[in-house]
Motif scaffolding. Sequence first.
Motif, PDB file in Angstrom:
ATOM      1  N   VAL A  26      -2.904   9.788   5.227  1.00  0.00           N
ATOM      2  CA  VAL A  26      -3.257  11.194   5.006  1.00  0.00           C
ATOM      3  C   VAL A  26      -4.714  11.418   5.387  1.00  0.00           C
ATOM      4  O   VAL A  26      -5.591  10.644   4.985  1.00  0.00           O
ATOM      5  CB  VAL A  26      -3.057  11.591   3.524  1.00  0.00           C
ATOM      6  CG1 VAL A  26      -3.456  13.047   3.299  1.00  0.00           C
ATOM      7  CG2 VAL A  26      -1.615  11.362   3.100  1.00  0.00           C
ATOM      8  N   GLU A  27      -4.976  12.456   6.160  1.00  0.00           N
ATOM      9  CA  GLU A  27      -6.357  12.855   6.410  1.00  0.00           C
ATOM     10  C   GLU A  27      -6.859  13.667   5.226  1.00  0.00           C
ATOM     11  O   GLU A  27      -6.183  14.592   4.772  1.00  0.00           O
ATOM     12  CB  GLU A  27      -6.447  13.691   7.689  1.00  0.00           C
ATOM     13  CG  GLU A  27      -6.432  12.869   8.963  1.00  0.00           C
ATOM     14  CD  GLU A  27      -6.877  13.671  10.166  1.00  0.00           C
ATOM     15  OE1 GLU A  27      -7.837  13.267  10.839  1.00  0.00           O
ATOM     16  OE2 GLU A  27      -6.265  14.726  10.425  1.00  0.00           O
ATOM     17  N   ALA A  28      -8.025  13.329   4.733  1.00  0.00           N
ATOM     18  CA  ALA A  28      -8.553  13.999   3.541  1.00  0.00           C
ATOM     19  C   ALA A  28     -10.013  14.380   3.753  1.00  0.00           C
ATOM     20  O   ALA A  28     -10.757  13.694   4.461  1.00  0.00           O
ATOM     21  CB  ALA A  28      -8.429  13.075   2.328  1.00  0.00           C
ATOM     22  N   ASP A  29     -10.403  15.471   3.125  1.00  0.00           N
ATOM     23  CA  ASP A  29     -11.792  15.893   3.144  1.00  0.00           C
ATOM     24  C   ASP A  29     -12.649  14.812   2.488  1.00  0.00           C
ATOM     25  O   ASP A  29     -12.239  14.185   1.506  1.00  0.00           O
ATOM     26  CB  ASP A  29     -11.924  17.219   2.385  1.00  0.00           C
ATOM     27  CG  ASP A  29     -13.290  17.833   2.545  1.00  0.00           C
ATOM     28  OD1 ASP A  29     -14.225  17.346   1.878  1.00  0.00           O
ATOM     29  OD2 ASP A  29     -13.436  18.792   3.327  1.00  0.00           O
ATOM     30  N   ARG A  30     -13.838  14.603   3.011  1.00  0.00           N
ATOM     31  CA  ARG A  30     -14.723  13.568   2.442  1.00  0.00           C
ATOM     32  C   ARG A  30     -15.041  13.834   0.977  1.00  0.00           C
ATOM     33  O   ARG A  30     -15.289  12.898   0.202  1.00  0.00           O
ATOM     34  CB  ARG A  30     -16.022  13.481   3.251  1.00  0.00           C
ATOM     35  CG  ARG A  30     -15.925  12.459   4.385  1.00  0.00           C
ATOM     36  CD  ARG A  30     -17.285  12.140   4.981  1.00  0.00           C
ATOM     37  NE  ARG A  30     -17.198  11.014   5.907  1.00  0.00           N
ATOM     38  CZ  ARG A  30     -17.339   9.748   5.559  1.00  0.00           C
ATOM     39  NH1 ARG A  30     -17.578   9.441   4.301  1.00  0.00           N
ATOM     40  NH2 ARG A  30     -17.244   8.781   6.461  1.00  0.00           N
TER      41      ARG A  30
ATOM     42  N   ILE B 223       0.850  -1.188   0.000  1.00  0.00           N
ATOM     43  CA  ILE B 223       0.000   0.000   0.000  1.00  0.00           C
ATOM     44  C   ILE B 223       0.888   1.241   0.000  1.00  0.00           C
ATOM     45  O   ILE B 223       1.770   1.388   0.841  1.00  0.00           O
ATOM     46  CB  ILE B 223      -0.927   0.029   1.236  1.00  0.00           C
ATOM     47  CG1 ILE B 223      -1.765  -1.251   1.306  1.00  0.00           C
ATOM     48  CG2 ILE B 223      -1.820   1.268   1.202  1.00  0.00           C
ATOM     49  CD1 ILE B 223      -2.731  -1.439   0.172  1.00  0.00           C
ATOM     50  N   ASP B 224       0.643   2.124  -0.938  1.00  0.00           N
ATOM     51  CA  ASP B 224       1.437   3.348  -1.037  1.00  0.00           C
ATOM     52  C   ASP B 224       0.915   4.421  -0.090  1.00  0.00           C
ATOM     53  O   ASP B 224       1.682   5.051   0.629  1.00  0.00           O
ATOM     54  CB  ASP B 224       1.410   3.881  -2.476  1.00  0.00           C
ATOM     55  CG  ASP B 224       2.328   5.078  -2.665  1.00  0.00           C
ATOM     56  OD1 ASP B 224       3.537   4.860  -2.793  1.00  0.00           O
ATOM     57  OD2 ASP B 224       1.834   6.225  -2.657  1.00  0.00           O
ATOM     58  N   LYS B 225      -0.398   4.611  -0.081  1.00  0.00           N
ATOM     59  CA  LYS B 225      -0.981   5.702   0.702  1.00  0.00           C
ATOM     60  C   LYS B 225      -2.402   5.331   1.105  1.00  0.00           C
ATOM     61  O   LYS B 225      -3.124   4.676   0.349  1.00  0.00           O
ATOM     62  CB  LYS B 225      -0.988   6.991  -0.133  1.00  0.00           C
ATOM     63  CG  LYS B 225      -1.356   8.256   0.614  1.00  0.00           C
ATOM     64  CD  LYS B 225      -1.194   9.490  -0.284  1.00  0.00           C
ATOM     65  CE  LYS B 225       0.246   9.730  -0.647  1.00  0.00           C
ATOM     66  NZ  LYS B 225       0.437  10.995  -1.390  1.00  0.00           N
ATOM     67  N   VAL B 226      -2.785   5.756   2.301  1.00  0.00           N
ATOM     68  CA  VAL B 226      -4.146   5.532   2.778  1.00  0.00           C
ATOM     69  C   VAL B 226      -4.763   6.881   3.120  1.00  0.00           C
ATOM     70  O   VAL B 226      -4.200   7.654   3.908  1.00  0.00           O
ATOM     71  CB  VAL B 226      -4.177   4.609   4.018  1.00  0.00           C
ATOM     72  CG1 VAL B 226      -5.597   4.506   4.569  1.00  0.00           C
ATOM     73  CG2 VAL B 226      -3.649   3.220   3.665  1.00  0.00           C
ATOM     74  N   TYR B 227      -5.903   7.161   2.525  1.00  0.00           N
ATOM     75  CA  TYR B 227      -6.644   8.397   2.797  1.00  0.00           C
ATOM     76  C   TYR B 227      -7.743   8.092   3.809  1.00  0.00           C
ATOM     77  O   TYR B 227      -8.567   7.208   3.595  1.00  0.00           O
ATOM     78  CB  TYR B 227      -7.262   8.952   1.508  1.00  0.00           C
ATOM     79  CG  TYR B 227      -6.249   9.457   0.506  1.00  0.00           C
ATOM     80  CD1 TYR B 227      -5.806  10.781   0.533  1.00  0.00           C
ATOM     81  CD2 TYR B 227      -5.742   8.605  -0.477  1.00  0.00           C
ATOM     82  CE1 TYR B 227      -4.870  11.237  -0.389  1.00  0.00           C
ATOM     83  CE2 TYR B 227      -4.812   9.061  -1.402  1.00  0.00           C
ATOM     84  CZ  TYR B 227      -4.381  10.376  -1.348  1.00  0.00           C
ATOM     85  OH  TYR B 227      -3.457  10.825  -2.263  1.00  0.00           O
ATOM     86  N   ILE B 228      -7.729   8.822   4.923  1.00  0.00           N
ATOM     87  CA  ILE B 228      -8.730   8.675   5.978  1.00  0.00           C
ATOM     88  C   ILE B 228      -9.557   9.954   6.047  1.00  0.00           C
ATOM     89  O   ILE B 228      -9.014  11.059   5.982  1.00  0.00           O
ATOM     90  CB  ILE B 228      -8.061   8.434   7.351  1.00  0.00           C
ATOM     91  CG1 ILE B 228      -7.176   7.185   7.316  1.00  0.00           C
ATOM     92  CG2 ILE B 228      -9.098   8.351   8.463  1.00  0.00           C
ATOM     93  CD1 ILE B 228      -7.914   5.882   7.335  1.00  0.00           C
TER      94      ILE B 228
END
Length: 279
Positions: A82-86, A52-57
């Motif tokens: 990374v925290e990301a906007d929904r 897994i390269d990146k996980v957006y939460i």
Amino acid sequence: MNRSQGRRPLERHVDPYHKRESSPDRVDTERGEGIIEGRNAVIEALRAGRVIDKVYIAKGEREDSTLGHIASKARDAGAVVVEADRRKLDYMSVTHSHQGVIAVTAVKAYSTVGEILEIAQKREEQPFIIICDEISDPHNVGAIIRTAEAAGAHGIIIPKRRSAGITAIVEKTSAGAVEHIAVARVSNLVSAINELKKNGVWVYGTAAGGTSDMWHTDFSGPVALVIGSEGDGMGRLVAESCDFTVGIPMVGKVSSLNASVAASLVIYEVLRRRTQPNL
């Protein structure tokens, strides 16, 4: 440029060779390519050992125990969380049921800096390494990888943060070259540069107003070439860690080049100098 001048501190450069083509939080995948959506799907991918390269939460959901568990497991596996906007997750989602988490898969496992040096040693060649300093556009990273592999470089080094990883779109842009070259992802570029120096590698940063232009630079011997980010060029600490800076002659009215184009020019000048030193 004579390397007997020794290592020198450098100032931060806003590099006109690199146009700003993307923002640091750019989503480094195309919709539906190389992504895993939903809590159970991401958990199972991590359990199965998928790279897994990146996980957006989703932002604001840190207290959610399941998302917290996923974030912890992802970090343990070496992924960037990374925290990301929904709204960003909604845009990325194909199933429209991402449940607050989307994982972006890497197309291959990352190498280490030491492994890249070993590749050069096994080939009985002087190390030739490309360092991408926070290049966030996956198309640029893919194009740089393609050029580096074609020119015989032994590996690429990228930072974990503020950089595109080796995702599906990078693989596509590289025309498959990513399968034939080692890519190391490091937490700290300065530490990686210092590791290269300890192994006898000279580090050249590309920047406007460099200590010499690329046509008059000694690229013989072990070389690591730093390509600065789109728009900002090299970061201050990375620039200060370089032994020299190298400029690209600009004689037209256009004041900037795409990051991957700039990289291609210097990479092939390194190859020319190494294979035809008398020309």
